[in-house]
Design a protein around this motif. Structure first.
Motif, mmCIF file in Angstrom:
data_model
loop_
_atom_site.group_PDB
_atom_site.id
_atom_site.type_symbol
_atom_site.label_atom_id
_atom_site.label_comp_id
_atom_site.label_asym_id
_atom_site.label_seq_id
_atom_site.Cartn_x
_atom_site.Cartn_y
_atom_site.Cartn_z
ATOM 1 N N LEU A 1 0.857 -1.197 0.000
ATOM 2 C CA LEU A 1 0.000 0.000 0.000
ATOM 3 C C LEU A 1 0.889 1.241 0.000
ATOM 4 O O LEU A 1 2.090 1.157 0.225
ATOM 5 C CB LEU A 1 -0.904 0.010 1.234
ATOM 6 N N ASP A 2 0.265 2.398 -0.235
ATOM 7 C CA ASP A 2 1.026 3.642 -0.228
ATOM 8 C C ASP A 2 1.315 4.084 1.199
ATOM 9 O O ASP A 2 0.454 3.978 2.076
ATOM 10 C CB ASP A 2 0.233 4.750 -0.939
ATOM 11 N N ALA A 3 2.509 4.638 1.409
ATOM 12 C CA ALA A 3 2.913 5.014 2.763
ATOM 13 C C ALA A 3 2.015 6.090 3.354
ATOM 14 O O ALA A 3 1.891 6.206 4.574
ATOM 15 C CB ALA A 3 4.366 5.491 2.754
ATOM 16 N N ASP A 4 1.355 6.879 2.517
ATOM 17 C CA ASP A 4 0.511 7.939 3.079
ATOM 18 C C ASP A 4 -0.796 7.393 3.664
ATOM 19 O O ASP A 4 -1.597 8.148 4.190
ATOM 20 C CB ASP A 4 0.241 9.041 2.045
ATOM 21 N N SER A 5 -0.989 6.063 3.578
ATOM 22 C CA SER A 5 -2.157 5.451 4.210
ATOM 23 C C SER A 5 -2.150 5.668 5.714
ATOM 24 O O SER A 5 -3.190 5.582 6.361
ATOM 25 C CB SER A 5 -2.178 3.942 3.947
ATOM 26 N N ALA A 6 -0.971 5.945 6.293
ATOM 27 C CA ALA A 6 -0.841 6.048 7.745
ATOM 28 C C ALA A 6 -1.766 7.105 8.337
ATOM 29 O O ALA A 6 -2.226 6.974 9.462
ATOM 30 C CB ALA A 6 0.606 6.351 8.108
ATOM 31 N N GLY A 7 -2.032 8.169 7.569
ATOM 32 C CA GLY A 7 -2.825 9.254 8.113
ATOM 33 C C GLY A 7 -4.321 9.027 8.047
ATOM 34 O O GLY A 7 -5.096 9.847 8.516
ATOM 35 N N ARG A 8 -4.740 7.912 7.457
ATOM 36 C CA ARG A 8 -6.182 7.718 7.272
ATOM 37 C C ARG A 8 -6.755 6.745 8.299
ATOM 38 O O ARG A 8 -6.038 6.094 9.029
ATOM 39 C CB ARG A 8 -6.430 7.205 5.852
ATOM 40 N N TYR A 9 -8.081 6.690 8.320
ATOM 41 C CA TYR A 9 -8.763 5.763 9.222
ATOM 42 C C TYR A 9 -9.187 4.515 8.450
ATOM 43 O O TYR A 9 -9.270 4.514 7.218
ATOM 44 C CB TYR A 9 -9.994 6.435 9.834
ATOM 45 N N ALA A 10 -9.512 3.462 9.204
ATOM 46 C CA ALA A 10 -9.779 2.156 8.596
ATOM 47 C C ALA A 10 -10.892 2.187 7.557
ATOM 48 O O ALA A 10 -10.858 1.455 6.578
ATOM 49 C CB ALA A 10 -10.106 1.134 9.683
ATOM 50 N N HIS A 11 -11.909 3.052 7.772
ATOM 51 C CA HIS A 11 -13.056 3.000 6.867
ATOM 52 C C HIS A 11 -12.708 3.434 5.443
ATOM 53 O O HIS A 11 -13.486 3.210 4.522
ATOM 54 C CB HIS A 11 -14.220 3.835 7.412
ATOM 55 N N ALA A 12 -11.534 4.041 5.276
ATOM 56 C CA ALA A 12 -11.147 4.487 3.940
ATOM 57 C C ALA A 12 -10.597 3.338 3.091
ATOM 58 O O ALA A 12 -10.253 3.546 1.935
ATOM 59 C CB ALA A 12 -10.104 5.598 4.048
ATOM 60 N N PHE A 13 -10.512 2.138 3.667
ATOM 61 C CA PHE A 13 -9.889 1.031 2.941
ATOM 62 C C PHE A 13 -10.891 -0.080 2.645
ATOM 63 O O PHE A 13 -11.847 -0.284 3.381
ATOM 64 C CB PHE A 13 -8.724 0.466 3.762
#
Lengths: 576, 303
Positions: free
Chosen positions: A448-460
């Motif tokens: 996955l992209d490293a910028d995923s860290a800033g998001r919450y679970a529901h975005a995936f």
């Protein structure tokens, strides 16, 4: 097949739309056409969100409210279905169209007996009296092959097994002699052995009663086993349609090829799963290499020595009685199970639901205490008799991946913080900034992209969440990961990606995997050695190839013969 | 019609007009109470400003009224409007304090009971059951009675609010504990909690960092509804004479003072504080009910 009778179902250029809150329009089904002749089973396959259930609902007039049939037509038994009311002239849902739903636990009312649920339809639609409807109900119960039908009629749904309940649902669908039955994932909630019986029942109904069946499913094996024709859907569109053998053997559309290729094969072992779409390569490989370099510790051995040993494990579940202090019912979930897992291998634990495999996973992960017996990790007892408290490296060493990607990530915490939890807790990074770069590395390692860290679970999506679950487990730098049904709630193409990821991680980091699954094909593709469980007991343990080529125990043989697979395609003998 | 796309913020909250009005009313009363020090025409706590000659003056809008005292004066010559503003402040402070204390105790014990289960759970919940078997008022009378017997200064304006907060919270925490316990049990069974258990985090951190944010929704809703109940309990206690002293009255104390004069035709001392109390409680309850429905997924209407 004769064309004197009109087809039981004819869908022509169907388009179903859902108006969105923001004023837009979501097209769930676009230009779908299919025809079902009497006595034909037509399978509608595709991944979740493909629109297959929407078609089933449109046929039954059960489209959820804002959704509507925008254009196209549905004819049931030659009669046009009115797109606004969802009903056709002289066609009654429940009488002419029978419905079988996915979950037999919820599609029967728990407060009424089987008899009252079966006779209700008969009395409403056929205006039968009490005595006649009872006679008919008994016939139906016999027709769907429920043992001791007289006694079962008086039973409540909870007194029946899952397979018997699904038979009752089918009996109810058949009660008024429908010409068409819509079966939406009728066997998804059932074990293989029960699934085989239900599929046989559906096939017999089509052959003997000339009922047309619209079978909505995601399981290619099921399609291969009983369907005459198949329609493959992708994002609301029909990508391919035709006789089962032709479509499954020689798919023409790209998507159909990829989808069929992603189905795990039980007949032979492949190095990797073919996947739909491209996989992350370069960066992911670098990140994995970095993780391996960090995780490599002095005690890490990849020499095939014993890493986990389960000895005479027993787990009892006790249900407490109504009166405090009274002994409740005792249920032995795991009965005297022993096996050893070697370092660096993938060990599979298979069995039907309720056989105790998840309980073993929980004991190994330290979530459930065994009643007797013990678990050793690298010779040290970590659960059961003489078990020492798991702290520090011992606790880090064994991590777990869960079945349901939707409940395994905390929805109120950012992904970055979730993944940083083990790193910070075990002080695996000297500073917070280092921890953050470790988290970014973990996320890249699972593709996955490293910028995923800033998001919450529901975005995936489900598959992405499962990747993040894997990243979290890797964060503690484990030696052994317990995977409890890691792909059973995912679509086949996503399943293939996740299984490939687990394989790659195993190869790159020298991990040991304990894979719990009910899917024999998945286990065959993934595992080096396999143990088969039945009602709490271990019945057979063997190297993967040996187990599939010459199963010793009758239960294993039975399981293997029942799995619906792509290599046993119905009608192929006639074609060939 | 499409409320989601509407640029109007008030429309986007999607609350019916009655809830809007109730929220506005609650805001006005709470605002007046909080700003009493600036808004009130007199300082009702400064006994030296009272003139007995001004006692029992009816409201300004009646024939015998005095324009200096908008809502009249009490039997000591205290301006009723000022006393009500200060009184509302006391009532809301005690109600809010009681809710905060009760919620803190309840959430803490509920988390522990739900997370650990077994004997700890049984112990906490049985204590709660025993407490719930006493009527709120009886328990609060008991607590303030004991406090007054132990500490002679318990009846003073400084100590009475603290005693009242404890007296109310000792009964109210059980409801929070029960709700949080049930929610915690549900969350604890979920895979994300298992995952952090496998990682090896200590129970304290799992409870506070991972479970707590997921169980706070219902707590906030109960807190709103309980705020009204706590304000009422305070008023009842003050009316019964075990709450705030007459020198530093709450709304309940004012109603008690007024009650003695109602039959002598001096109706305003009891009526205006009572009306304020009714409106405040009603407004908070309407908003609280709406919040409860809004945060309850089972009651949420499908699109």
């Amino acid at each position: 097949m004769s064309n004197r009778q009109p087809p039981v179902l004819e869908i022509d250029n169907l388009r179903v739309e859902y108006p969105l809150a923001n004023g837009g329009l979501f097209t769930a089904v676009e230009n779908a056409s299919l025809i079902i002749q009497p006595g034909e089973i037509h399978a509608l396959v595709g991944e979740s969100g493909a629109g297959k259930t929407t078609i089933g609902n449109a046929v039954m007039g059960l489209l959820e409210k804002p959704g509507r049939i925008a254009s196209g037509s549905i004819h049931i038994g030659g009669k046009l279905l009115d797109p606004t009311s969802g009903s056709a002239d002289g066609v009654v849902l429940g009488r002419d169209v029978g419905a079988v739903f996915q979950d037999p636990m919820t599609s029967l009312n728990p407060l009424f007996t089987v008899e009252s649920q079966l006779t209700e339809t008969l009395r409403t639609h056929l205006k039968m009296d009490r005595a006649a409807s009872r006679v008919r109900a008994l016939e139906l119960m016999k027709a769907v092959g429920i043992p001791e039908p007289e006694r079962r009629l008086k039973a409540y749904p909870h007194q029946l097994s899952g397979g018997q309940r699904q038979r009752v649902v089918i009996a109810a669908a058949l009660s008024c002699d429908p010409t068409l039955v819509v079966a939406d994932e009728p066997t998804t909630a059932l074990d293989v052995s029960v699934q085989a019986q239900i599929l046989k029942l559906l096939r017999d109904l089509a052959d003997n009663r000339r009922i047309g069946i619209l079978l909505v499913t995601h399981n290619m094996g099921v399609v291969a086993q009983i369907a005459d024709r198949v329609t493959i859907m992708h994002r609301g569109k029909v990508v391919e349609s035709g006789p089962t053998a032709e479509v499954l053997r020689h798919p023409k559309a790209e998507y159909a090829k990829a989808l069929i290729g992603a189905v795990p094969r039980i007949d032979m072992r492949l190095d990797r799963f073919p996947v739909v779409g491209e996989e992350a390569k370069g960066r992911a490989a670098d990140a994995r290499e970095a993780i391996r370099a960090k995780a490599f510790r002095a005690d890490a051995t990849i020499d095939g020595s014993e890493i986990l040993s389960v000895e005479n494990l027993c787990v009892d579940y006790v249900t407490s009685g109504l009166i405090p202090g009274s002994k409740g019912h005792r249920f032995r979930a795991v009965d005297n199970v022993s096996f050893k897992v070697r370092s660096g291998e993938v060990f599979g634990l298979v069995g039907e639901s309720g056989c105790g495999k998840t309980t073993i996973a929980n004991v190994v992960a330290g979530l459930v205490k065994p009643t007797s017996g013990r678990v050793l990790y690298q010779g040290k007892p970590v659960a059961g008799e003489g078990g020492i408290r798991r702290v520090g490296p011992l606790r880090q060493a064994i991590q777990m991946i869960f079945q349901d990607p939707y409940s395994s990530l905390n929805s109120r915490i950012r992904i970055g913080s979730i993944l940083a939890e083990p790193i910070l807790f075990y002080r695996l990074a000297p500073s917070r900034a280092e921890a953050e770069s470790d988290v970014a590395q973990l996320i890249e390692a699972v593709g996955l992209d490293a910028d995923s860290a800033g998001r919450y679970a529901h975005a995936f999506s489900g598959g992405q969440r499962q990747r993040l679950s894997i990243a979290r487990a890797l964060g503690a730098r484990p030696r052994l990961i317990v995977c409890d049904e890691p792909t059973s709630s995912l679509d086949v193409s996503v399943q293939a990606q996740i299984l490939n990821l687990l394989k790659d991680l195993r190869d790159a980091t020298g991990l040991t995997l304990l894979l719990i699954s009910h899917d024999l094909a998945v286990v065959r593709q993934m595992c080096d050695r396999i143990a088969v469980m039945k009602s709490g007991k271990l019945v057979e343990e063997a190297a993967a190839e040996a187990l599939f080529q010459s199963p010793q125990h009758p239960y294993t043989q039975e399981l293997l013969s029942l799995v619906p697979t792509l290599d046993r395609i119905r009608g192929e003998t006639e074609v060939a | 019609m499409n409320t989601l796309a509407s640029p109007n913020l008030i429309m986007r909250i999607g609350a019916p007009i009655s809830v809007m009005l109730a929220a506005l009313l609650a805001l006005v009363i709470v605002g007046c109470a909080l700003l009493a020090g600036w808004l009130a025409p007199y300082d009702p706590t400064d006994l030296s400003t009272f003139e007995l000659i001004n006692a029992e003056i009816p409201p300004a809008f009646t024939a015998d009224g005095d324009s200096r005292f908008l809502l009249g004066t009490d039997n000591q010559g205290r301006d009723l409007l000022s006393a009500m503003m200060y009184g509302a402040r006391v009532s809301i402070a005690i109600g809010g304090g009681a809710v905060l204390l009760a919620a803190s105790i309840g959430v803490f014990l509920g988390l522990i009971a739900g997370y650990f289960g077994g004997r700890i759970d049984a112990l906490i919940m049985r204590i709660g059951d025993v407490i719930l078997s006493f009527p709120t008022i009886l328990l609060a009378l008991l607590v303030s009675g004991i406090a007054r017997a132990l500490f002679p200064q318990a009846g003073t304006a400084e100590w009475a609010p603290l005693i009242l907060i404890c007296a109310i919270a000792i009964h109210e925490w059980v409801q929070y504990a029960r709700t949080v316990r049930a929610a915690t049990m549900v969350e604890t069974a979920k895979d994300y909690v298992k995952a952090v258990k496998v990682i090896g985090l200590p129970g304290r951190r799992i409870m506070l960092r991972h479970i707590l944010p997921n169980v706070m929704g219902p707590v906030l809703v109960i807190a709103t509804i309980n705020l009204a109940a706590a304000v009422l309990t305070e008023a009842t206690l003050s009316f019964l004479g075990v709450g705030m002293p007459p020198t530093y009255p709450s709304l309940g104390t004012l109603i008690r003072i007024g009650n003695e004069f109602v039959f002598s035709g001096i109706w305003w001392i009891a009526l205006f504080p009572a009306l304020t109390l009714v409106l405040l409680v009603l407004a908070v309850n309407v908003v609280g009910d709406w919040l409860r429905d809004r945060f309850n997924p089972k009651l949420r209407v499908k699109r």
